[in-house]
Enzyme design. Structure first.
Site, PDB file in Angstrom:
ATOM      1  N   GLY A  10       0.809  -1.212   0.000  1.00 59.01           N
ATOM      2  CA  GLY A  10       0.000   0.000   0.000  1.00 59.01           C
ATOM      3  C   GLY A  10       0.846   1.268   0.000  1.00 59.01           C
ATOM      4  N   ARG A  31      -1.027 -10.586  -0.134  1.00 54.54           N
ATOM      5  CA  ARG A  31      -1.736 -11.264  -1.222  1.00 54.54           C
ATOM      6  C   ARG A  31      -0.965 -11.203  -2.522  1.00 54.54           C
ATOM      7  NH1 ARG A  31      -7.507  -8.333  -0.530  1.00 54.54           N
ATOM      8  NH2 ARG A  31      -6.086  -6.607  -0.056  1.00 54.54           N
ATOM      9  N   ARG A  32      -0.082 -10.200  -2.654  1.00 56.52           N
ATOM     10  CA  ARG A  32       0.747 -10.083  -3.855  1.00 56.52           C
ATOM     11  C   ARG A  32       2.142  -9.652  -3.452  1.00 56.52           C
ATOM     12  NH1 ARG A  32      -2.808  -5.705  -3.906  1.00 56.52           N
ATOM     13  NH2 ARG A  32      -1.826  -3.628  -4.030  1.00 56.52           N
ATOM     14  N   LEU A  63      -2.389  -2.031   6.523  1.00 55.23           N
ATOM     15  CA  LEU A  63      -3.444  -2.508   5.641  1.00 55.23           C
ATOM     16  C   LEU A  63      -4.666  -1.597   5.706  1.00 55.23           C
ATOM     17  CD1 LEU A  63      -4.176  -5.011   3.813  1.00 55.23           C
ATOM     18  CD2 LEU A  63      -5.325  -5.935   5.834  1.00 55.23           C
ATOM     19  N   GLY A  64      -5.273  -1.358   4.568  1.00 55.84           N
ATOM     20  CA  GLY A  64      -6.486  -0.549   4.549  1.00 55.84           C
ATOM     21  C   GLY A  64      -7.035  -0.406   3.147  1.00 55.84           C
ATOM     22  N   TYR A 115     -17.389   4.608   9.183  1.00 53.56           N
ATOM     23  CA  TYR A 115     -15.966   4.405   8.926  1.00 53.56           C
ATOM     24  C   TYR A 115     -15.139   4.730  10.164  1.00 53.56           C
ATOM     25  CZ  TYR A 115     -11.309   5.207   6.929  1.00 53.56           C
ATOM     26  OH  TYR A 115      -9.952   5.177   6.672  1.00 53.56           O
ATOM     27  N   LYS A 119     -12.930   2.197  12.689  1.00 56.81           N
ATOM     28  CA  LYS A 119     -11.516   2.425  12.991  1.00 56.81           C
ATOM     29  C   LYS A 119     -11.296   2.501  14.502  1.00 56.81           C
ATOM     30  CE  LYS A 119      -9.633   2.681   8.876  1.00 56.81           C
ATOM     31  NZ  LYS A 119      -8.574   1.733   8.449  1.00 56.81           N
ATOM     32  N   LEU A 142      -3.760  11.258   3.442  1.00 58.34           N
ATOM     33  CA  LEU A 142      -2.459  10.750   3.019  1.00 58.34           C
ATOM     34  C   LEU A 142      -2.120  11.253   1.621  1.00 58.34           C
ATOM     35  CD1 LEU A 142      -2.674   7.092   4.335  1.00 58.34           C
ATOM     36  CD2 LEU A 142      -1.212   8.923   5.201  1.00 58.34           C
ATOM     37  N   ARG A 150      -8.210   6.752  -6.482  1.00 59.53           N
ATOM     38  CA  ARG A 150      -9.239   7.106  -5.509  1.00 59.53           C
ATOM     39  C   ARG A 150      -9.585   8.558  -5.807  1.00 59.53           C
ATOM     40  NH1 ARG A 150      -7.326   4.568   0.355  1.00 59.53           N
ATOM     41  NH2 ARG A 150      -7.094   2.397  -0.333  1.00 59.53           N
TER      42      ARG A 150
END
Length: 210
Positions: A10, A31-32, A63-64, A115, A119, A142, A150
């Site tokens: 990420g 996962r990758r 992770l997110g 959300y 969190k 960020l 996004r």
């Protein structure tokens, strides 16, 4: 330090794992491929099992996702709640004494915003697992180049220089902050030993990264 990490591909994670690998014995679960030397790949549900047999001192989650990227609230929750907490529990079982997680500015288990409530609930659940030290990073928007688009965050990044001039004082915690600074701050926190629950907003993150 023996460090286990998820979220290495990420925006923050891909800048953090090289910093960790220079100083610590790092194992990345994902996962990758991320490019880390020690890496185990599999579905999110497999990560606790992949960690079995490994001794851990420090566990880190960057992770997110977003509800839009995940496709549904259930899919979003599977990543941001269930995968994170399952990894945290496995890391604690493996001997982890410190946990670091990227949360969100405004996170609050009592929030009306789903959300921010999620969190906040995840923060509380991790704090209850028995780690000696928990570091929660709550950055604002960020800033950085994501691997996926996004649109909302893209607009926010364009407006960030103007907004940051307005977000002063206690509002600074919602201002834009470079993901690289968050990564640098997290790498510095791995060296900390004082026990307890610590929440770091933009101002603290910048100080840690300096």
């Amino acid at each position: 330090m023996r460090v286990a990490m998820i979220g290495a591909t990420g925006l923050i994670g891909r800048q953090l794992w090289p910093l960790l690998e220079r100083r610590h014995d790092l194992l990345v679960l994902g996962r990758r491929p991320s490019g880390a030397v020690q890496e185990k790949l599999g579905a999110m549900a497999d990560w606790p099992g992949l960690l079995a047999g490994h001794a851990v001192d420090v566990a880190i989650s960057t992770l997110g996702t977003t509800r839009k990227a995940a496709g549904s609230w259930a899919a979003f929750e599977a990543v941001d709640r269930h995968a994170v907490l399952a990894f945290a529990a496995a890391a604690r079982k493996a001997g982890g004494h410190q946990f670091l997680i990227v949360s969100s500015s405004g996170a609050d288990a009592g929030s009306r915003n789903a959300y921010l409530r999620l969190k906040g609930e995840v923060e509380e659940a991790i704090a209850a697992l028995g780690f000696e030290r928990v570091d929660v990073l709550r950055p604002g928007l960020l800033l950085g180049q994501r691997s996926e688009r996004r649109i909302g965050e893209g607009v926010g990044q364009l407006l960030s220089p103007l907004l940051n001039r307005l977000l002063v004082g206690s509002l600074d915690r919602y201002a834009g902050i470079d993901a690289g600074l968050v990564a640098t701050a997290m790498a510095a926190l791995v060296e900390r030993r004082e026990p307890g629950l610590f929440r770091h907003h933009n101002r603290e993150i910048r100080a840690l990264a300096a």
